[in-house]
Design an enzyme around this catalytic site. Structure first.
Site, short mmCIF file in Angstrom:
data_model
loop_
_atom_site.label_atom_id
_atom_site.label_comp_id
_atom_site.label_asym_id
_atom_site.label_seq_id
_atom_site.Cartn_x
_atom_site.Cartn_y
_atom_site.Cartn_z
N LEU A 28 0.82 -1.22 0.00
CA LEU A 28 0.00 0.00 0.00
C LEU A 28 0.85 1.27 0.00
CD1 LEU A 28 -2.93 -0.66 2.52
CD2 LEU A 28 -3.10 -0.33 0.06
N SER A 29 2.18 1.12 0.10
CA SER A 29 3.03 2.30 0.19
C SER A 29 2.84 3.28 -0.96
CB SER A 29 4.50 1.88 0.29
OG SER A 29 4.75 1.24 1.52
N LYS A 70 15.18 -5.31 5.06
CA LYS A 70 15.40 -4.38 6.16
C LYS A 70 16.78 -4.56 6.81
CE LYS A 70 10.52 -3.62 7.24
NZ LYS A 70 9.50 -3.56 8.31
N ASP A 104 9.16 2.29 11.75
CA ASP A 104 8.19 1.36 12.35
C ASP A 104 8.09 1.59 13.85
OD1 ASP A 104 7.49 0.02 9.99
OD2 ASP A 104 9.15 -1.41 10.19
N ALA A 157 8.26 -8.26 16.02
CA ALA A 157 8.27 -8.30 17.48
C ALA A 157 9.44 -7.50 18.04
CB ALA A 157 8.34 -9.75 17.95
N GLY A 214 8.97 -12.66 15.73
CA GLY A 214 9.65 -12.40 14.47
C GLY A 214 10.23 -11.00 14.41
N ARG A 218 13.44 -18.99 19.93
CA ARG A 218 12.76 -17.70 19.83
C ARG A 218 12.71 -17.01 21.19
NH1 ARG A 218 12.29 -15.43 14.80
NH2 ARG A 218 11.12 -16.73 13.36
N TYR A 277 -3.24 -5.79 8.55
CA TYR A 277 -4.28 -4.91 8.00
C TYR A 277 -5.08 -5.61 6.90
CZ TYR A 277 -0.87 -3.95 4.24
OH TYR A 277 0.02 -4.08 3.21
#
Length: 274
Positions: free
Chosen positions: A17-18, A67, A104, A132, A129, A156, A216
């Protein structure tokens, strides 16, 4: 008229959606000479793409799996991005340097703040992940007590405790089988893929606190719908997407404040049309 360019990179990127959000911002700000595109770029293709950026480029948005892959390609990284070793925003400076940032983390804080959620005494995170770790970094700014992370494996769990140590957050880990306990926390951040939390929908307590579900699409999730039915406050993934995009627009264009309302409306229209 020469164009000023920006884009989002990632793989897969088709449903991002960016472009909708950033183009809406440019319209609202009257930046008719700005364009924003999307490119399907994986980790192998990223170095070549970055090396080919000309002076017309103002910045990039990065999604998975880029990222962390972008870090060695940059001239500098903000403290926020360095804290989680993840960059979602690259800004080209006037002298041609590429600087990495992470919107973020402040986006999570801003989305919660918009709903009146400031300091919280405790919180729970569902999942362990990449999202998180950003949630933990956000909680480092607003949570005054312990954060409990509900995870599926010992590896984790170790990872989340290490992130907690690094970010200065007291992290306790618990098994995913006990995730229903998380729902009693004053703030619950769900960072898991679609469908993962559906089984928890029946366990939402009476008078729940705030749920921040980073998804979303599809929306609402079963957990978010149940939470709202019981009168709890729900913050959704579109809230995060819009707030982090507003910060990206501000950093790339130098124009503040970013047009939050116009960007949210554009995002809502785009999701409704899908």
């Amino acid at each position: 008229m020469s164009r000023i360019r920006a884009a989002v990179l990632g793989s897969p990127i088709e449903h991002s959606l960016s472009p909708v959000l950033h183009r809406a911002a440019y319209r609202a700000l009257g930046l008719d000479d700005w364009s924003y595109d999307r490119f399907e770029i994986d980790e192998a293709a990223l170095p070549g793409f970055v090396a080919g950026l000309g002076p017309e480029w103002a910045g990039l948005s990065l999604t998975m799996p880029l990222k962390r892959a972008v870090l060695p390609l940059l001239d500098g990284v903000s403290d926020t991005a360095a804290s989680v070793e993840a960059v979602n925003t690259v800004v080209r400076t006037g002298d041609g340097r590429l600087l990495g940032d992470n919107t973020d983390i402040p986006g999570i804080v801003a989305a919660l703040g918009e709903r009146g959620v400031g300091k919280v005494p405790a919180a729970a995170i569902l999942g362990a992940g990449a999202t998180a770790s950003s949630a933990l970094a956000a909680l480092a700014r607003i949570c005054t007590g312990e954060v409990t992370a509900y995870v599926r494996s010992r590896a984790r769990a170790d990872e989340m405790r290490q992130w907690g140590d690094r970010l200065g957050v007291a992290v306790r880990t618990a098994d995913w089988a006990d995730a229903a306990e998380a729902l009693a926390a004053p703030l619950v951040i769900a960072t898991t893929p679609a469908g993962t939390t559906d089984a928890l929908a029946a366990s939402v307590p009476e008078a729940p606190g705030t749920l921040f579900d980073v998804l979303y699409e599809p929306w609402p999730t079963a957990l978010a719908a149940s939470w709202a039915d019981r009168g709890g406050q729900v913050v959704g993934g579109l809230d995060l997407l819009v707030h982090q995009a507003v910060l990206q627009v501000e950093r790339m264009t130098g124009r503040t404040p970013g047009p939050l309302a116009a960007m949210r409306a554009a995002g809502e229209r785009a999701l409704a049309a899908r």
